[in-house]
Scaffold this motif. Structure first.
Motif, PDB file in Angstrom:
ATOM      1  N   ARG A 169      33.698  39.952  54.464  1.00 23.99           N
ATOM      2  CA  ARG A 169      34.348  38.776  55.062  1.00 23.99           C
ATOM      3  C   ARG A 169      35.688  38.557  54.370  1.00 23.99           C
ATOM      4  NH1 ARG A 169      34.301  33.160  54.340  1.00 23.99           N
ATOM      5  NH2 ARG A 169      32.882  33.324  52.547  1.00 23.99           N
ATOM      6  N   ALA A 170      36.726  38.444  55.152  1.00 29.01           N
ATOM      7  CA  ALA A 170      38.079  38.337  54.592  1.00 29.01           C
ATOM      8  C   ALA A 170      38.322  36.960  53.984  1.00 29.01           C
ATOM      9  CB  ALA A 170      39.109  38.607  55.680  1.00 29.01           C
ATOM     10  N   THR A 171      38.669  36.937  52.709  1.00 28.85           N
ATOM     11  CA  THR A 171      39.111  35.723  52.021  1.00 28.85           C
ATOM     12  C   THR A 171      40.254  36.130  51.093  1.00 28.85           C
ATOM     13  OG1 THR A 171      37.668  35.985  50.086  1.00 28.85           O
ATOM     14  CG2 THR A 171      36.732  34.822  52.006  1.00 28.85           C
ATOM     15  N   ASP A 172      40.966  35.158  50.559  1.00 30.43           N
ATOM     16  CA  ASP A 172      42.037  35.468  49.609  1.00 30.43           C
ATOM     17  C   ASP A 172      41.480  36.180  48.387  1.00 30.43           C
ATOM     18  OD1 ASP A 172      43.872  34.304  51.297  1.00 30.43           O
ATOM     19  OD2 ASP A 172      43.988  32.407  50.199  1.00 30.43           O
ATOM     20  N   TRP A 173      40.291  35.732  47.919  1.00 30.43           N
ATOM     21  CA  TRP A 173      39.691  36.346  46.731  1.00 30.43           C
ATOM     22  C   TRP A 173      39.323  37.802  47.009  1.00 30.43           C
ATOM     23  CZ3 TRP A 173      34.963  38.614  45.666  1.00 30.43           C
ATOM     24  CH2 TRP A 173      34.691  38.855  44.307  1.00 30.43           C
ATOM     25  N   VAL A 174      38.740  38.072  48.174  1.00 27.90           N
ATOM     26  CA  VAL A 174      38.367  39.441  48.546  1.00 27.90           C
ATOM     27  C   VAL A 174      39.610  40.330  48.595  1.00 27.90           C
ATOM     28  CG1 VAL A 174      37.595  40.867  50.486  1.00 27.90           C
ATOM     29  CG2 VAL A 174      36.203  38.935  49.736  1.00 27.90           C
ATOM     30  N   GLU A 175      40.657  39.854  49.247  1.00 27.37           N
ATOM     31  CA  GLU A 175      41.876  40.654  49.345  1.00 27.37           C
ATOM     32  C   GLU A 175      42.466  40.913  47.958  1.00 27.37           C
ATOM     33  OE1 GLU A 175      46.343  40.566  51.337  1.00 27.37           O
ATOM     34  OE2 GLU A 175      44.793  39.209  52.088  1.00 27.37           O
ATOM     35  N   GLU A 176      42.436  39.907  47.098  1.00 25.61           N
ATOM     36  CA  GLU A 176      42.983  40.066  45.741  1.00 25.61           C
ATOM     37  C   GLU A 176      42.203  41.098  44.937  1.00 25.61           C
ATOM     38  OE1 GLU A 176      42.523  37.539  41.735  1.00 25.61           O
ATOM     39  OE2 GLU A 176      43.353  36.397  43.410  1.00 25.61           O
ATOM     40  N   ARG A 177      40.855  41.043  45.013  1.00 25.79           N
ATOM     41  CA  ARG A 177      40.037  41.988  44.246  1.00 25.79           C
ATOM     42  C   ARG A 177      40.176  43.416  44.786  1.00 25.79           C
ATOM     43  NH1 ARG A 177      39.579  40.832  39.525  1.00 25.79           N
ATOM     44  NH2 ARG A 177      41.614  40.113  40.204  1.00 25.79           N
ATOM     45  N   LEU A 178      40.167  43.557  46.099  1.00 24.80           N
ATOM     46  CA  LEU A 178      40.324  44.893  46.668  1.00 24.80           C
ATOM     47  C   LEU A 178      41.707  45.460  46.360  1.00 24.80           C
ATOM     48  CD1 LEU A 178      38.566  44.697  50.160  1.00 24.80           C
ATOM     49  CD2 LEU A 178      37.833  45.996  48.141  1.00 24.80           C
ATOM     50  N   TYR A 179      42.710  44.603  46.416  1.00 28.12           N
ATOM     51  CA  TYR A 179      44.056  45.064  46.081  1.00 28.12           C
ATOM     52  C   TYR A 179      44.113  45.533  44.630  1.00 28.12           C
ATOM     53  CZ  TYR A 179      49.069  45.217  45.344  1.00 28.12           C
ATOM     54  OH  TYR A 179      50.334  45.634  45.014  1.00 28.12           O
ATOM     55  N   ALA A 180      43.466  44.795  43.731  1.00 31.36           N
ATOM     56  CA  ALA A 180      43.471  45.188  42.316  1.00 31.36           C
ATOM     57  C   ALA A 180      42.857  46.572  42.124  1.00 31.36           C
ATOM     58  CB  ALA A 180      42.715  44.150  41.480  1.00 31.36           C
ATOM     59  N   ILE A 181      41.768  46.843  42.840  1.00 34.41           N
ATOM     60  CA  ILE A 181      41.105  48.152  42.728  1.00 34.41           C
ATOM     61  C   ILE A 181      41.972  49.242  43.341  1.00 34.41           C
ATOM     62  CG2 ILE A 181      39.147  49.528  43.546  1.00 34.41           C
ATOM     63  CD1 ILE A 181      37.492  46.887  43.410  1.00 34.41           C
ATOM     64  N   ILE A 182      42.394  49.033  44.576  1.00 34.41           N
ATOM     65  CA  ILE A 182      43.093  50.085  45.315  1.00 34.41           C
ATOM     66  C   ILE A 182      44.481  50.332  44.747  1.00 34.41           C
ATOM     67  CG2 ILE A 182      44.058  50.668  47.583  1.00 34.41           C
ATOM     68  CD1 ILE A 182      41.553  49.210  48.759  1.00 34.41           C
ATOM     69  N   ASP A 183      45.183  49.278  44.343  1.00 32.47           N
ATOM     70  CA  ASP A 183      46.507  49.470  43.770  1.00 32.47           C
ATOM     71  C   ASP A 183      46.438  50.222  42.449  1.00 32.47           C
ATOM     72  OD1 ASP A 183      49.427  48.937  43.705  1.00 32.47           O
ATOM     73  OD2 ASP A 183      48.895  47.758  41.932  1.00 32.47           O
ATOM     74  N   THR A 184      45.431  49.908  41.617  1.00 32.59           N
ATOM     75  CA  THR A 184      45.280  50.653  40.364  1.00 32.59           C
ATOM     76  C   THR A 184      45.029  52.123  40.640  1.00 32.59           C
ATOM     77  OG1 THR A 184      44.403  48.724  39.180  1.00 32.59           O
ATOM     78  CG2 THR A 184      43.908  50.887  38.255  1.00 32.59           C
ATOM     79  N   ARG A 185      44.140  52.410  41.572  1.00 37.93           N
ATOM     80  CA  ARG A 185      43.830  53.801  41.883  1.00 37.93           C
ATOM     81  C   ARG A 185      45.052  54.496  42.501  1.00 37.93           C
ATOM     82  NH1 ARG A 185      38.942  54.948  40.819  1.00 37.93           N
ATOM     83  NH2 ARG A 185      39.110  56.949  41.904  1.00 37.93           N
ATOM     84  N   TYR A 186      45.782  53.779  43.306  1.00 36.35           N
ATOM     85  CA  TYR A 186      46.993  54.333  43.916  1.00 36.35           C
ATOM     86  C   TYR A 186      48.035  54.672  42.846  1.00 36.35           C
ATOM     87  CZ  TYR A 186      51.488  54.119  46.430  1.00 36.35           C
ATOM     88  OH  TYR A 186      52.733  54.378  46.910  1.00 36.35           O
ATOM     89  N   ARG A 187      48.300  53.713  41.944  1.00 41.22           N
ATOM     90  CA  ARG A 187      49.331  53.926  40.930  1.00 41.22           C
ATOM     91  C   ARG A 187      48.948  55.012  39.937  1.00 41.22           C
ATOM     92  NH1 ARG A 187      49.519  50.233  37.670  1.00 41.22           N
ATOM     93  NH2 ARG A 187      47.987  48.729  38.432  1.00 41.22           N
ATOM     94  N   MET A 188      47.663  55.086  39.602  1.00 40.47           N
ATOM     95  CA  MET A 188      47.197  56.049  38.602  1.00 40.47           C
ATOM     96  C   MET A 188      46.791  57.385  39.218  1.00 40.47           C
ATOM     97  SD  MET A 188      47.805  54.233  36.038  1.00 40.47           S
ATOM     98  CE  MET A 188      47.231  55.366  34.779  1.00 40.47           C
ATOM     99  N   GLN A 189      46.954  57.515  40.529  1.00 42.88           N
ATOM    100  CA  GLN A 189      46.634  58.747  41.268  1.00 42.88           C
ATOM    101  C   GLN A 189      45.185  59.186  41.030  1.00 42.88           C
ATOM    102  OE1 GLN A 189      50.285  61.057  39.908  1.00 42.88           O
ATOM    103  NE2 GLN A 189      50.426  61.401  42.123  1.00 42.88           N
ATOM    104  N   ARG A 190      44.280  58.243  41.303  1.00 39.97           N
ATOM    105  CA  ARG A 190      42.852  58.532  41.191  1.00 39.97           C
ATOM    106  C   ARG A 190      42.265  58.716  42.582  1.00 39.97           C
ATOM    107  NH1 ARG A 190      42.741  53.999  36.637  1.00 39.97           N
ATOM    108  NH2 ARG A 190      43.256  55.334  34.868  1.00 39.97           N
TER     109      ARG A 190
END
Length: 221
Positions: free
Chosen positions: A156-177
């Motif tokens: 379910r889309a909420t600001d908290w969900v988007e923030e947590r998913l962004y934290a995971i995906i952005d870290t993996r994106y930046r670190m090339q995981r």
């Protein structure tokens, strides 16, 4: 496979922790019914250790019941079985009983997460143990070498969900995981659900693989 290789594989597979229903999923027991499923199977079979090293992932998408999660789990199984000595695990002594004689293995760490279940585990509140476990899973989701994020977009889309998913995906994106995503949603639906900045990163860090075919669950019913 016997001896230390099998023991290592068993430990790494337990750490990967796929859902019980798909714990035996493999390329051999995936039955493609369409040309798109055959092509998806071929792509997953070709996914290799160099892809993990380079941080290259897969985005498996299509309607429900076409075998996306099966293929994601089978891809990791194929990698581990082909080179068990390349895989390892992380140990968190804050959550697990200390076993002085337990062997630990260094190598690529792989984790499977239902996106909905991961977010539930990370959600604030509950016991101290729940909070520590949520923090540990969040850490693994960001840092393990290969992560399967299953059914992204189902939450379910909420600001908290988007923030947590962004934290995971952005870290993996930046670190090339390397990350393998599965989703029932189209690109537009996913963007409406998660926002453009997340979807943009997902598409840059993966090859997009359509898994199109009949709903095998209805065929089995």
């Amino acid at each position: 496979m016997t001896g230390d290789g099998k023991k290592r594989l068993d430990i790494c597979w337990r750490y990967f922790n796929p859902p019980p229903r798909l714990a035996k999923a493999s390329f051999d027991n995936y039955i493609p019914k369409t040309k798109a499923q055959q092509a998806a199977l071929k792509t997953c079979k070709e996914y290799g250790l160099m892809d993990i090293k380079q941080g290259k992932g897969l985005f498996l998408f299509g309607l429900f019941g076409t075998g996306k999660t099966h293929l994601a789990v089978a891809t990791v199984r194929g990698l581990m079985e082909s080179a068990p000595d390349m895989f390892g695990e992380r140990v968190n002594h804050d959550l697990e009983l200390y076993e002085p004689d337990r062997e630990t293995y260094k190598g690529y760490c792989c984790s499977f997460f239902s996106t909905v279940d991961l977010l539930d585990a990370m959600r604030p509140g509950g016991s101290e143990y729940k909070q520590r476990k949520g923090d540990w899973l969040f850490y693994r989701a960001k840092t393990d070498d290969l992560v399967v994020l299953d059914d992204i977009g189902a939450e379910r889309a909420t600001d908290w969900v988007e923030e947590r998913l962004y934290a995971i995906i952005d870290t993996r994106y930046r670190m090339q995981r390397a990350t393998i995503f599965t989703s029932n949603l189209s690109e537009k639906q996913l963007q409406d659900q998660l926002g453009g900045r997340i979807v943009s990163r997902i598409f840059e860090m993966t090859d997009q693989v359509p898994v199109i075919g009949p709903d095998y669950r209805r065929k089995m019913a």
